[in-house]
Structures are given as C-alpha cells and as structure tokens.
Enzyme design. Structure first.
Site, PDB file in Angstrom:
ATOM      1  N   SER A  46      97.543  56.213  38.982  1.00  0.00           N
ATOM      2  CA  SER A  46      96.533  56.920  38.199  1.00  0.00           C
ATOM      3  C   SER A  46      97.131  58.234  37.723  1.00  0.00           C
ATOM      4  O   SER A  46      98.166  58.675  38.219  1.00  0.00           O
ATOM      5  CB  SER A  46      95.285  57.197  39.052  1.00  0.00           C
ATOM      6  OG  SER A  46      95.571  58.169  40.047  1.00  0.00           O
ATOM      7  N   LEU A 110      97.494  59.158  43.678  1.00  0.00           N
ATOM      8  CA  LEU A 110      96.557  60.191  43.238  1.00  0.00           C
ATOM      9  C   LEU A 110      97.327  61.474  42.983  1.00  0.00           C
ATOM     10  O   LEU A 110      98.087  61.932  43.841  1.00  0.00           O
ATOM     11  CB  LEU A 110      95.485  60.421  44.309  1.00  0.00           C
ATOM     12  CG  LEU A 110      94.448  61.521  44.012  1.00  0.00           C
ATOM     13  CD1 LEU A 110      93.662  61.216  42.743  1.00  0.00           C
ATOM     14  CD2 LEU A 110      93.507  61.685  45.202  1.00  0.00           C
ATOM     15  N   ILE A 141     100.659  60.541  47.149  1.00  0.00           N
ATOM     16  CA  ILE A 141     100.289  61.765  46.449  1.00  0.00           C
ATOM     17  C   ILE A 141     101.326  61.999  45.355  1.00  0.00           C
ATOM     18  O   ILE A 141     102.523  62.057  45.625  1.00  0.00           O
ATOM     19  CB  ILE A 141     100.248  62.980  47.402  1.00  0.00           C
ATOM     20  CG1 ILE A 141      99.226  62.757  48.520  1.00  0.00           C
ATOM     21  CG2 ILE A 141      99.927  64.254  46.621  1.00  0.00           C
ATOM     22  CD1 ILE A 141      97.796  62.613  48.049  1.00  0.00           C
ATOM     23  N   LYS A 142     100.858  62.127  44.111  1.00  0.00           N
ATOM     24  CA  LYS A 142     101.774  62.343  42.987  1.00  0.00           C
ATOM     25  C   LYS A 142     102.056  63.833  42.825  1.00  0.00           C
ATOM     26  O   LYS A 142     101.139  64.630  42.655  1.00  0.00           O
ATOM     27  CB  LYS A 142     101.180  61.780  41.699  1.00  0.00           C
ATOM     28  CG  LYS A 142     101.151  60.262  41.649  1.00  0.00           C
ATOM     29  CD  LYS A 142     100.551  59.740  40.358  1.00  0.00           C
ATOM     30  CE  LYS A 142     101.564  59.677  39.253  1.00  0.00           C
ATOM     31  NZ  LYS A 142     101.015  58.986  38.050  1.00  0.00           N
ATOM     32  N   ILE A 143     103.321  64.169  42.887  1.00  0.00           N
ATOM     33  CA  ILE A 143     103.780  65.547  42.708  1.00  0.00           C
ATOM     34  C   ILE A 143     104.777  65.563  41.551  1.00  0.00           C
ATOM     35  O   ILE A 143     105.729  64.770  41.540  1.00  0.00           O
ATOM     36  CB  ILE A 143     104.442  66.087  43.989  1.00  0.00           C
ATOM     37  CG1 ILE A 143     103.427  66.141  45.131  1.00  0.00           C
ATOM     38  CG2 ILE A 143     105.057  67.468  43.748  1.00  0.00           C
ATOM     39  CD1 ILE A 143     104.009  66.576  46.465  1.00  0.00           C
TER      40      ILE A 143
END
Length: 365
Positions: A46, A110, A141-143
C-alpha cells in the site's frame, strides 16, 4: 495454483507476486482472497496514493469514520485508525500464506507518514507506533530510502521491526540500503533477537526511471534508447544484491538465521502505451525477487505475459552497455535519481494531504 500458465511460470521461477493495491471494498467483497486463490498473489503493498484513492470511492469507510467523529478523534489519528484497520484485515487474510511460506510471503506493507521522509527520529517513532498498532507478525513498515531514512531503517531492523524500504531509484542508494539493513541485523543479533523473524524487502522503482529518462532522451534526440533504462537499472540492482549475498558479512548473518532482503520491483505498471504492458514483469524474472503489480498489470501478465525463465542474470553485460549508452547520450544518471526521489517524496506527501483532507471533511459530516 493459478489457472494462468503465465502466473504459475512466474511463481515457479521464484518470483513472489504481490498486489500493489488495497481497499476496504476489496477486503469486504473477498476479492483479495480470490486473487490469492486464483492469481498466485502472496502479498500486498500500500501507499498514501492507494489509500487516498480507496477512500474517495464508495461508502466502505463511512461507518468507521462516523464512529471516529463521535469519539472526537483528530484527523491524524483517524487516518491511522482507518489505514491500520485495512492493513490488519489484509494481514489476517494473508496469514495462511505467511504460515505456509515460513514467514517469507503473506506480507502486507504500511507506510510511515511521508511528511517524515527527511526526519530520522520521527520516522523511527512512527514505525514503532504503526508496528504496535497493527500488531501482526506479517506486517512490513515502509520506510523511504532517503538519506535520513537510512539510519531509521537500521534502527527499526535492530528492534525486530520488519521493513519494506521504499522509493529506491539509484544503485548507489540501493547499496546503502543493503548496508543499513545488514547493520540493523548485526545490532539485532547483538541484542539477542532472533534474526529469522526480522524480514525485509527493498522496493526498487522501475517505470518511473523510464518516464524521466525518456523525456531527456527526447530532448537529446536519442529516441532509440527510450524504454530501456528502467529494466537495465533494475537488472544491475539484482547484480548488486548478488554481490552482497556472496559477502562474508552476509554469510555470518545467514548462519545466525537471517534471511535475505529480497529485491522488490515496484512501479511495474507501464506508463507509456507504446511499450509492452508486461515488460516490467517479463524482463525482470529472477529467483528470490518480488514483483508488486497493479491489478491491471497482474491481469495482463496472466493473459499474455511472456515468462521465459531468468531474464536478469543473463543480461548484466547488456544492462551495463545500456547505462553507458545513456551516459554517452548526455543523460545525467545522478540528477535523474535525485529528481525521482524528490518527486516520489513530494507525490506521496500530496496524496497524504489529500487523504487527511478527505477524512477531515468526512469527520465534519
């Protein structure tokens, strides 16, 4: 297995097929479960643009937003509640895939608030908060892979948070991302954490590279080189990945239970209608990779993709030659990737603002 021979071939080559989309409607109707059953989908990504689009259509979010309004929740926390709800749901739908693959696939991503892309400490704090809020082992977790994002990646990994590193455009930055990931694993090991539970992928963007470089080739009067940069750049990223996988540093971590940070091909929807609509799938096949596709690209691949085996490793020399030809044509690679990173951060910030504005209006009734 899918009814599509092409998707079965792609999975058989060691490529994990992920869907680059999520919405409450897709979850509510069982469409995601259907794609898992029928289209070999084993993960979901996403981003702020996807959520902004999902919220703008239909009434799937209205009931939750009404409850949030009654509670007097501010817009920032409302957006967190809405997005994490979808991510938790998708993670639960994908949990059987996660279990069946030993935690490799069945993943849902996310993204941290993109306004924090240039702020390390706030990115880390946001990653911790989202990891706690979603509370699913198959979460990423998207960084973003900004300069400030690199130490955030290391810190998150060192705390056992699985990370999808996003917005990677350059080979130099990709090497820095892999170094940040390895440093995080080493720190996690020093803390006594179980490395097998700390997963990561590195999202290397493809089509946007062609979009930017094609404009410059048109200006330079070199149209014969158009549509070649994105694939060449990604193929050389896989070469860099292989180098790291062969390093003593990685072998030590692997012996301690760590698993590879897989290259993930992102932005694989073809932007130029003159190009094959499956080129960023067909031409980027290699074991241990992920291809996250918009549904349109997924359907096109199922219908008429051309999966012929490994289309990365036999073409390293061709990729280097392409990059050399682009340089000779006057394309400034360093400037291209800087522009793309800046634009990528800006685009996600705009989408995030749209998402906040949309939720604020709905909260206000």
């Amino acid at each position: 297995m899918s009814s599509s021979e092409n998707l079965n071939k792609l999975s058989g080559q060691g490529v994990s097929i992920w869907l680059d989309d999520i919405s409450r409607e897709r979850l509510r109707t069982g469409n995601l479960e259907q794609l898992i059953r029928e289209k070999n989908v084993v993960g979901v990504t996403s981003n702020p643009t996807i959520f902004a689009g999902a919220l703008s259509k239909g009434d799937a979010y209205d009931s939750q937003i009404q409850d949030l309004a009654v509670r007097g929740v501010d817009v920032g926390e409302a957006v967190r509640a809405i997005t994490s709800y979808d991510i938790r749901w998708a993670a639960d739908v994908l949990r059987p895939v996660y279990d069946a693959t030993g935690g490799v696939d069945g993943r849902v991503s996310l993204e941290v608030d993109p306004r924090l892309a240039r702020e390390t400490e706030k990115t880390v704090a946001e990653a911790r908060a989202l990891w706690w809020m979603v509370d699913r082992p198959n979460l990423f977790i998207k960084i973003p892979a900004t300069q400030e994002g690199l130490p955030a990646i290391t810190q998150a990994i060192s705390e056992g948070i699985s990370v999808n590193v996003t917005l990677i455009f350059s080979l130099e930055r990709y090497r820095a991302v892999m170094d940040a990931w390895l440093t995080g694993l080493e720190a996690a090991q020093a803390k006594g954490l179980k490395l097998a539970g700390v997963e990561s992928v590195a999202s290397f963007f493809v089509s946007r590279v062609d979009t930017e470089i094609d404009k410059r080739l048109d200006a330079a009067g070199k149209p014969e080189l158009k549509g070649k940069a994105g694939v060449a750049n990604a193929r050389l990223a896989y070469a860099a990945f292989e180098e790291v996988m062969n390093s003593e540093r990685w072998q030590r971590l692997r012996a301690a239970g760590a698993r590879p940070q897989r290259p993930l091909w992102a932005s694989t929807g073809v932007k130029n209608p003159e190009y094959r609509d499956t080129m960023y799938v067909d031409d980027l096949v290699a074991p241990g990779t992920v291809n996250t596709m918009p549904e349109k690209t997924l359907d096109s691949t199922a219908d008429h993709g051309n999966i012929t085996g490994d289309t990365i490793r036999p073409f390293y020399e061709q990729a280097w030659n392409t990059m050399a030809a682009l340089k000779e044509a006057g394309v400034d690679y360093d400037d291209v990737v800087k522009v793309l990173e800046d634009e990528g951060v800006d685009k996600f910030e705009v989408s995030w603002t749209e998402l906040l504005d949309s939720v604020a209006k709905k909260l206000a009734g």
